[in-house]
Design an enzyme around this catalytic site. Structure first.
Site, PDB file in Angstrom:
ATOM      1  N   SER A 140       3.816  10.483   6.665  1.00 37.24           N
ATOM      2  CA  SER A 140       3.074  11.631   6.126  1.00 37.24           C
ATOM      3  C   SER A 140       3.889  12.891   6.327  1.00 37.24           C
ATOM      4  CB  SER A 140       1.737  11.787   6.856  1.00 37.24           C
ATOM      5  OG  SER A 140       1.080  12.973   6.445  1.00 37.24           O
ATOM      6  N   TYR A 153      -3.022  12.216  15.497  1.00 39.17           N
ATOM      7  CA  TYR A 153      -2.647  11.699  14.176  1.00 39.17           C
ATOM      8  C   TYR A 153      -1.267  12.217  13.758  1.00 39.17           C
ATOM      9  CZ  TYR A 153      -2.421  10.915   9.189  1.00 39.17           C
ATOM     10  OH  TYR A 153      -2.002  10.528   7.941  1.00 39.17           O
TER      11      TYR A 153
HETATM   12  N1  LIG Z   1      -5.295  10.679   2.574  1.00 40.08           N
HETATM   13  C1  LIG Z   1      -4.343  11.477   2.992  1.00 40.08           C
HETATM   14  O1  LIG Z   1      -4.446  12.716   2.874  1.00 40.08           O
HETATM   15  C2  LIG Z   1      -3.073  10.918   3.594  1.00 40.08           C
HETATM   16  C3  LIG Z   1      -1.948  11.745   3.665  1.00 40.08           C
HETATM   17  C4  LIG Z   1      -0.773  11.233   4.220  1.00 40.08           C
HETATM   18  C5  LIG Z   1      -0.725   9.937   4.683  1.00 40.08           C
HETATM   19  N2  LIG Z   1      -1.841   9.165   4.613  1.00 40.08           N
HETATM   20  C6  LIG Z   1      -1.756   7.802   5.131  1.00 40.08           C
HETATM   21  O2  LIG Z   1      -2.012   6.890   4.080  1.00 40.08           O
HETATM   22  C7  LIG Z   1      -2.451   5.663   4.639  1.00 40.08           C
HETATM   23  C8  LIG Z   1      -3.679   5.193   3.867  1.00 40.08           C
HETATM   24  O3  LIG Z   1      -4.725   6.133   4.079  1.00 40.08           O
HETATM   25  P1  LIG Z   1      -5.742   6.546   2.915  1.00 40.08           P
HETATM   26  O4  LIG Z   1      -5.621   7.998   2.727  1.00 40.08           O
HETATM   27  O5  LIG Z   1      -5.596   5.647   1.760  1.00 40.08           O
HETATM   28  O6  LIG Z   1      -7.141   6.326   3.679  1.00 40.08           O
HETATM   29  P2  LIG Z   1      -8.257   5.208   3.563  1.00 40.08           P
HETATM   30  O7  LIG Z   1      -8.806   5.154   2.186  1.00 40.08           O
HETATM   31  O8  LIG Z   1      -9.170   5.494   4.711  1.00 40.08           O
HETATM   32  O9  LIG Z   1      -7.462   3.838   3.802  1.00 40.08           O
HETATM   33  C9  LIG Z   1      -7.082   3.403   5.087  1.00 40.08           C
HETATM   34  C10 LIG Z   1      -6.840   1.911   5.023  1.00 40.08           C
HETATM   35  O10 LIG Z   1      -6.339   1.474   6.299  1.00 40.08           O
HETATM   36  C11 LIG Z   1      -7.180   0.419   6.774  1.00 40.08           C
HETATM   37  N3  LIG Z   1      -7.257   0.407   8.226  1.00 40.08           N
HETATM   38  C12 LIG Z   1      -7.556   1.426   9.058  1.00 40.08           C
HETATM   39  N4  LIG Z   1      -7.556   1.002  10.338  1.00 40.08           N
HETATM   40  C13 LIG Z   1      -7.247  -0.321  10.307  1.00 40.08           C
HETATM   41  C14 LIG Z   1      -7.106  -1.326  11.297  1.00 40.08           C
HETATM   42  N5  LIG Z   1      -7.266  -1.046  12.605  1.00 40.08           N
HETATM   43  N6  LIG Z   1      -6.795  -2.579  10.907  1.00 40.08           N
HETATM   44  C15 LIG Z   1      -6.635  -2.881   9.586  1.00 40.08           C
HETATM   45  N7  LIG Z   1      -6.765  -1.969   8.605  1.00 40.08           N
HETATM   46  C16 LIG Z   1      -7.064  -0.712   8.961  1.00 40.08           C
HETATM   47  C17 LIG Z   1      -8.538   0.718   6.164  1.00 40.08           C
HETATM   48  O11 LIG Z   1      -9.303  -0.470   6.155  1.00 40.08           O
HETATM   49  P3  LIG Z   1     -10.778  -0.561   6.839  1.00 40.08           P
HETATM   50  O12 LIG Z   1     -11.660   0.354   6.058  1.00 40.08           O
HETATM   51  O13 LIG Z   1     -11.099  -2.000   6.700  1.00 40.08           O
HETATM   52  O14 LIG Z   1     -10.607  -0.095   8.252  1.00 40.08           O
HETATM   53  C18 LIG Z   1      -8.124   1.139   4.750  1.00 40.08           C
HETATM   54  O15 LIG Z   1      -7.843   0.009   3.968  1.00 40.08           O
HETATM   55  C19 LIG Z   1      -2.702   5.916   6.121  1.00 40.08           C
HETATM   56  O16 LIG Z   1      -1.602   5.439   6.858  1.00 40.08           O
HETATM   57  C20 LIG Z   1      -2.764   7.429   6.197  1.00 40.08           C
HETATM   58  O17 LIG Z   1      -2.379   7.905   7.463  1.00 40.08           O
HETATM   59  C21 LIG Z   1      -3.010   9.615   4.064  1.00 40.08           C
END
Ligand SMILES: NC(=O)c1ccc[n+]([C@@H]2O[C@H](COP(=O)([O-])OP(=O)(O)OC[C@H]3O[C@@H](n4cnc5c(N)ncnc54)[C@H](OP(=O)(O)O)[C@@H]3O)[C@@H](O)[C@H]2O)c1
Length: 263
Positions: A140, A153
């Site tokens: 990120s 985070y």
């Molecule tokens: N959204 C943003 O602004 C942003 C910005 C930069 C980077 N990111 C990164 O992008 C990635 C995806 O996030 P997202 O924004 O798409 O959010 P999201 O929709 O909340 O997706 C997160 C995913 O990770 C899974 N997950 C979380 N904890 C887990 C665990 N302990 N074991 C297995 N699966 C787990 C969740 O599954 P469950 O629901 O089953 O837990 C879900 O499939 C993350 O690494 C996040 O840090 C996000």
């Protein structure tokens, strides 16, 4: 199942950026093994099967060693090499560090860092032995800034951003590429799950996860080192890298302090 096709493992593929990354893989002919912690991963698999590829879903907690082993066991049962590993599962956590439940903070570390590192260690070794493979790590732009009111985070993402570049260079003559996808704020369930909807960043307009994933997937397929998605995020991360850390930490406060939501 067509064993001549390629296999991609995508973690955190039930929603958001991970689901969109899995969709990109399916669109480009990869069979899929997708993982997440909740039963919704099975709905995601059902939906991804519409694109004509074989999809295996694994419901597993990647914050635990047993959960990582369960995923590795599912990979082994397919009896085929992993061509692409998209290590994307992650979670955020808002509020001041001392006001957070320590178990929640620990879970951020265990998911974002410990589980990711363990998975890459095992699958990366197989790739190196075969002399080919692609690894995408979702870091990120948060990794460039001390995360006031999101401290654990941002620190976890600083770890991943750094780790991705380092192993990329260790593997540079191996045939295995490592790409770090560095999104900015993206429209997913992330901010709600992190309890950050009452913050400026949580309530502001964000990037489209499909577009973020498209750029990440393309960078991975090209074997690029990193991709910061979107020009505003490129600008923000360039500024953050030039600023003294104290000023960057204060900037982050204005975005992530509870009670600063846009109305
Ligand atoms: N959204 C943003 O602004 C942003 C910005 C930069 C980077 N990111 C990164 O992008 C990635 C995806 O996030 P997202 O924004 O798409 O959010 P999201 O929709 O909340 O997706 C997160 C995913 O990770 C899974 N997950 C979380 N904890 C887990 C665990 N302990 N074991 C297995 N699966 C787990 C969740 O599954 P469950 O629901 O089953 O837990 C879900 O499939 C993350 O690494 C996040 O840090 C996000």
């Amino acid at each position: 199942m067509t064993n001549s096709s390629r296999l991609a493992v995508v973690t955190g593929a039930s929603t958001g950026i991970g689901y969109a990354l899995a969709r990109c893989c399916a669109d480009h002919g990869f069979d899929l093994l997708i993982a997440a912690d909740e039963p919704e991963i099975n709905d995601a698999a059902e939906s991804l099967r519409r694109f004509g590829r074989s999809v295996t879903a694994v419901e597993t907690d990647l914050a635990s060693r047993d959960g990582v082993e369960k995923l590795l066991g599912a990979v082994a049962q397919l009896h085929r090499p992993v061509d692409a590993l998209l290590a994307n599962a992650g979670r955020g956590l808002g509020k001041a560090f001392l006001d957070q439940d320590l178990r929640d903070a620990q879970r951020v570390v265990d998911t974002n860092i410990t589980g990711t590192v363990a998975l890459i260690h095992e699958i990366g070794r197989d790739m190196r032995a075969r002399g080919q493979g692609r690894i995408l790590i979702t870091g990120s732009i948060a990794g460039f800034m001390p995360g006031t009111y999101q401290a654990v985070y941002n620190a976890s993402k600083a770890f991943l951003d750094s780790f991705a570049f380092a192993i990329r260079h260790e593997l540079k003559t191996s045939g295995v590429t490592v790409t770090c996808l560095m999104p900015g704020a993206t429209e997913t369930d992330f901010f709600e799950r992190a309890d950050m909807l009452d913050t400026k960043i949580g309530s502001s307009k964000k990037d489209d996860p499909a577009e973020v994933a498209r750029q990440g997937f393309e960078a991975m397929m090209k074997g690029a080192g990193d991709v910061v998605t979107g020009w505003q995020n490129k600008l923000q991360s360039a500024i953050a890298r030039l600023l003294p850390q104290g000023i960057a930490a204060e900037m982050h406060r204005s975005m992530a302090e509870p009670g600063t939501a846009r109305r």
